[in-house]
Each structure stands twice: as structure tokens, then as C-alpha cells.
Design an enzyme around this catalytic site. Sequence first.
Site, PDB file in Angstrom:
ATOM      1  N   THR A 184       0.803  -1.226   0.000  1.00 16.67           N
ATOM      2  CA  THR A 184       0.000   0.000   0.000  1.00 16.67           C
ATOM      3  C   THR A 184       0.835   1.274   0.000  1.00 16.67           C
ATOM      4  OG1 THR A 184      -0.188  -0.115   2.416  1.00 16.67           O
ATOM      5  CG2 THR A 184      -1.972  -1.115   1.119  1.00 16.67           C
TER       6      THR A 184
ATOM      7  N   HIS B  33      16.675  12.165  -8.108  1.00 20.10           N
ATOM      8  CA  HIS B  33      17.763  12.605  -7.228  1.00 20.10           C
ATOM      9  C   HIS B  33      18.935  13.077  -8.089  1.00 20.10           C
ATOM     10  CE1 HIS B  33      15.542  11.195  -3.918  1.00 20.10           C
ATOM     11  NE2 HIS B  33      16.262  10.164  -3.524  1.00 20.10           N
TER      12      HIS B  33
ATOM     13  N   GLN C 120      17.704  15.653  -3.196  1.00 20.01           N
ATOM     14  CA  GLN C 120      16.831  14.493  -3.245  1.00 20.01           C
ATOM     15  C   GLN C 120      15.347  14.856  -3.247  1.00 20.01           C
ATOM     16  OE1 GLN C 120      20.157  11.962  -0.724  1.00 20.01           O
ATOM     17  NE2 GLN C 120      18.022  11.336  -0.533  1.00 20.01           N
TER      18      GLN C 120
ATOM     19  N   ASN D 248      14.523   8.227  -8.502  1.00 20.55           N
ATOM     20  CA  ASN D 248      14.692   7.594  -7.190  1.00 20.55           C
ATOM     21  C   ASN D 248      13.688   6.497  -6.868  1.00 20.55           C
ATOM     22  OD1 ASN D 248      13.182  10.234  -7.060  1.00 20.55           O
ATOM     23  ND2 ASN D 248      12.599   9.377  -5.078  1.00 20.55           N
ATOM     24  N   THR D 249      12.466   6.538  -7.419  1.00 20.25           N
ATOM     25  CA  THR D 249      11.527   5.449  -7.108  1.00 20.25           C
ATOM     26  C   THR D 249      11.520   4.368  -8.189  1.00 20.25           C
ATOM     27  OG1 THR D 249       9.556   6.469  -8.083  1.00 20.25           O
ATOM     28  CG2 THR D 249      10.053   7.004  -5.778  1.00 20.25           C
TER      29      THR D 249
ATOM     30  N   CYS E 145      18.603   4.836  -2.501  1.00 19.69           N
ATOM     31  CA  CYS E 145      18.266   5.477  -3.777  1.00 19.69           C
ATOM     32  C   CYS E 145      19.243   6.584  -4.149  1.00 19.69           C
ATOM     33  CB  CYS E 145      16.838   6.016  -3.739  1.00 19.69           C
ATOM     34  SG  CYS E 145      16.482   7.091  -2.339  1.00 19.69           S
TER      35      CYS E 145
END
Length: 361
Positions: A13, A251, A184, A336-337, A158
Site C-alpha cells: 500500500t 535525485h 533528493q 529515485n523510485t 536510492c
Amino acid sequence: MEKKLKVGVIGATGMVGQRFLTLLDNHPYYEVTALAASARSAGRTYEEAVGERWKLAIPMPEYAKKMVVMDASQVKDVCDKVDFVFCAVDMPKDQIKALEYEYAKAETPVVSNNSAHRWTEDVPMIIPEINADHAKVIEDQKKRLGTTRGFIAVKPNCSIQSYVPLLTPLMEFEPTEVAVCTYQAISGAGKTFKEFPEIVDNVIPYIGGEEEKSEQEPLKVWGKIENGQIVKADAPVISAQCYRVPVADGHTAAVFVNFKKKPTKEQILERWAAFKGKPQELELPHAPKQFITYFEEDNYPQAKLHRDIEGGMGVTAGRLREDNLFQWKFVGLSHNTLRGAAGGAMLTAELLTKLGYITAK
């Protein structure tokens, strides 16, 4: 693959869990058969459990909406449904460590986005293009755990993805000192601008634990396996400062570096352009065709324009020039994700699948 492997997402989630679900939509290797989260989400459909907390610009995958969320602490129930799991839970580090051990000891491989096991000596911390060979330590880990197929593998922080891929092709020139400032994005904190109003028109010069990770984790990535453990590299010495900036994703790193054998600009650019690893060799589904892209423009790379290069899995660089204190300086950027979190873990799982570490039960 002839038959897709069954995968679960633990911590489904949260923001990184949401990224996993989008990356797993129609994946050629994997089929999602379990979603798990905290007890408060368990028993509800994924759509109900997430509610208005869907944080990504792309929509929630249709396949996930009606899946019933399981309790992540009910390890046997989850393991009965899957061949392996991704883990991206938001819990205290000691609890994450214990939970991931529990899954591994239940003979279910764990590919983790979390930091809890990054410094466990026989847990590989993988950037697939750089240290795919560290996967070999999994056999030593399984002996320690007493498992036949269960193990833990992790991806690094990350922030280091924006500069470690740029330093790695230059290791032949023996970098000795590196200074890096990372700028970031707020998604690194699991936030959107709506949830993080204090970042607007602001820069926050501190991210808890981030500077130590940025200085030390690259040394494990560049380390060697000795006696069933990964021993970190001795060099280069890295000094880091980490800032939270008002950027949604991406980032950026400002990097300054000295070498024992100073390379020319042409040598640096040649090494970056040619750098490839196991993901490109194996043509893994989420492998960027061009891992590193260099921009000649003075004002590139920019997070908004370039974070999604190669589906968010490429690393970009720019502003390579000589410096007054250091020999060279440059700018790096990574998503970064994607590259830095769920995408990096996904590519690691694809690598471990191809290498035979993740298999059907």
C-alpha cells in the site's frame, strides 16, 4: 518464460509498493498472486485499503484493485501463495530484519527495498549492472539460514544510484577522494507535495541517516566476496551532504573526484558511453539499453526533463569539467523510485531469476 513465477508484494500500500504493482503489470516473468500490508489493511480489497493514498501519476493497475490484502505478519499464508516476494514495508528496522528473515526461512526468497539487511555480510546489495557477481554469496547465506531456496537480497539506497554508476566505469583510474552533494526528491520520503507543504519554496539540509548511507554503501557495492561474506572496498573515501529539495521525483548529485591516475575527458566520456552489465547482456525486461547518457548542454540533466529516460531506469550525467580543488566534477541524475527503489529491486529480481536463484516452488 514458459510459466510465470508467482510473486507477492509485502508493503503493497505504500509508495514503493505502488511502484512495484505498476512495474509488475503484464510482466513477462511474474504474476502477482499476493498483496500484503499491515493488519489494518488486511481483509480489504487493495482499492479500499489504499483509498485516496494512491500517490503515483499513473493509475492503479486494474489487476490489483479487487485483490484482497493479506496480513504481512501471517508469513505462512503469504508464502503458500508465492514463489518469492518483494518487500517494501514501513516499520522499525529491527522488525523489518526479523520479518525478512522469517520469509527467507520459510523458503521464500526476499528481494527487499528496505535498508535493514544492507549491512548483513552475506546479503548481497545489488546494482545489477555493477555487482551482479555478488549474487554468489547467496549460497553462503542459505547455508547460514539452513534453507534450500530461501534468501534475502537487497538494493542500495536510492541516493547512491545517481553517482555510483558514474564512478564505476572509472575505477580503472583508481578514484581516491569523492565529495558528493545529493539533492533528493520528496518521493524519497514517500511524500507528495500535497502531503509535504513545508518543502515548497524551501530546501531542507538534513535527511536522517542519508549521509552515512551515501558514504558507506558504495564501498559494499564495490566490495569483494571473501570467506562467504562481502568485504567492503577500502577506497575511495567519500564525503556526502544530502538535501531534500522541492522536486517530485529524481535525485541529482553534484560530484567532485580525485584519481590516482587522472583520466582525460575523452576517456571518461568513452567509459560512460560504453558501460554495460549483466542486465544488458541478458536483455532483462527492465534493463535500460543505454545505461548512462551524457548531455553536452550546460544546463542538463534536469530532473523534470530527464528522470524518465529509459523508462526511469537510465542514469544521466552532465557538466563534466576540471575543478580547482578536485581533478574532475560532474552532475548525475537518477529516478529515485524507479532506478533507485522499485525498479532497481525489479531488475535485481529479474537478474536473480535468470541466474537461477529465484525459481518456482
